[in-house]
Design a protein around this motif. Sequence first.
Motif, short mmCIF file in Angstrom:
data_model
loop_
_atom_site.label_atom_id
_atom_site.label_comp_id
_atom_site.label_asym_id
_atom_site.label_seq_id
_atom_site.Cartn_x
_atom_site.Cartn_y
_atom_site.Cartn_z
N ARG A 1 10.99 8.76 0.88
CA ARG A 1 11.26 10.06 -0.05
C ARG A 1 12.23 10.65 0.52
O ARG A 1 12.36 11.76 0.12
CB ARG A 1 9.99 10.82 0.44
N ALA A 2 13.21 10.39 1.49
CA ALA A 2 14.01 11.18 2.04
C ALA A 2 15.24 11.35 0.94
O ALA A 2 15.75 12.51 0.93
CB ALA A 2 14.69 10.54 3.18
N ALA A 3 15.61 10.53 0.44
CA ALA A 3 16.71 10.58 -0.62
C ALA A 3 15.89 11.56 -1.70
O ALA A 3 16.98 12.34 -2.20
CB ALA A 3 17.10 9.42 -1.14
N ALA A 4 14.95 11.49 -2.22
CA ALA A 4 14.35 12.31 -3.21
C ALA A 4 14.40 13.71 -2.58
O ALA A 4 14.54 14.63 -3.34
CB ALA A 4 13.18 11.86 -3.68
N PHE B 1 5.83 6.42 -8.88
CA PHE B 1 7.19 6.65 -9.88
C PHE B 1 8.44 6.58 -8.83
O PHE B 1 9.51 6.35 -9.33
CB PHE B 1 7.20 7.72 -10.71
N ASP B 2 8.26 6.86 -7.50
CA ASP B 2 9.30 7.15 -6.65
C ASP B 2 9.86 5.44 -6.28
O ASP B 2 11.07 5.22 -5.91
CB ASP B 2 9.02 7.53 -5.47
N GLY C 1 0.60 -1.19 0.02
CA GLY C 1 0.09 0.01 0.02
C GLY C 1 0.85 1.23 -0.05
O GLY C 1 0.45 2.49 0.01
N SER C 2 2.22 1.08 0.00
CA SER C 2 2.90 2.50 0.14
C SER C 2 4.11 2.20 -0.89
O SER C 2 4.39 1.28 -1.24
CB SER C 2 3.33 2.76 1.62
N VAL C 3 4.74 3.61 -1.02
CA VAL C 3 6.01 3.35 -1.70
C VAL C 3 7.36 2.60 -0.71
O VAL C 3 7.95 1.73 -1.37
CB VAL C 3 6.67 4.83 -2.21
N GLU C 4 7.03 2.98 0.45
CA GLU C 4 8.18 2.27 1.37
C GLU C 4 7.93 0.81 1.18
O GLU C 4 9.09 0.20 1.30
CB GLU C 4 7.95 2.96 2.63
N VAL D 1 14.50 1.45 -7.00
CA VAL D 1 14.80 -0.02 -7.21
C VAL D 1 14.51 -0.36 -8.49
O VAL D 1 13.62 0.17 -9.17
CB VAL D 1 14.02 -0.86 -6.19
N GLU D 2 15.56 -1.24 -9.28
CA GLU D 2 15.31 -1.77 -10.50
C GLU D 2 14.23 -2.65 -10.58
O GLU D 2 14.28 -3.56 -9.77
CB GLU D 2 16.61 -2.27 -10.97
#
Length: 255
Positions: free
Chosen positions: A245-248, A64-65, A34-37, A70-71
């Motif tokens: 989202r921290a790195a972005a 898209f994050d 349910g999330s990007v993380e 990750v590939e």
Amino acid sequence: MKTLIIEDEQFAADLLADLIRGVRPEAELVGVLGSVEEAVEWLRLHQAPDLIFCDIHLSDGSSFDIFRQVEVRCPVIFTTAYNQYALQAFKVNSIDYLLKPVKREDVAAALRMYDESRQHYVAAGLGNLQGLLQTLQAPAQRPLRSRFLVKAGPSIKVVQLPEIAYFQAEDAVVFLVTHEKKRYIVNFTLDQLEEQLDPQLFFRANRQLLVHITAVREVKPYLKGRLYLLLSPATAEDVFVSSSRAAAFKHWLDS
């Protein structure tokens, strides 16, 4: 066929899973995230599935994050309830999409496309996915705003972009907040505003906040890889950027 669903709305995820099983009874659902993380962690720890169904807007940001972190070496079919601009990008880049609410015939058609293209996906599909990301991120192709018309009492006021500190969602209302601490209601969602604003100037910190770069006063590391933001003007609630989202965010702040 091992299938992964990335969708933050449980009802939509359950419906999609039922539709996939109805079209392909032999399909194995290996996960619902349910999330990007969650998705980034799962994809780093597990072997790639045969196919991913992925919503665009997730609980902690844009899907898209995921692909920036990750590939992903398998076909991706996106689902979306959003604007025609994104849909046209999918068409150009030959990646299928399902427009919500998803129907059985849409899933069937998407899976037929998957059958036809999977032999060539590693060679061609990954390039298409990167092209899609570049298309969606290209500032020149976005209808970028430079000002907003807002209601100020009985009058209409023009607020220029440099005056804006951030946009803040509170319940079902979105406020434009200026550096001078003025608050005005705008008739857009944060998702809509993200598409209208220059991504070099504005960053979606979380589900409630879209921040102008000049409003970021200080950034502090926090628990579990999150970032704690001090903004000017200050918000009533603490502002955090998730670990996914921290790195972005740091890249955006430093670019």
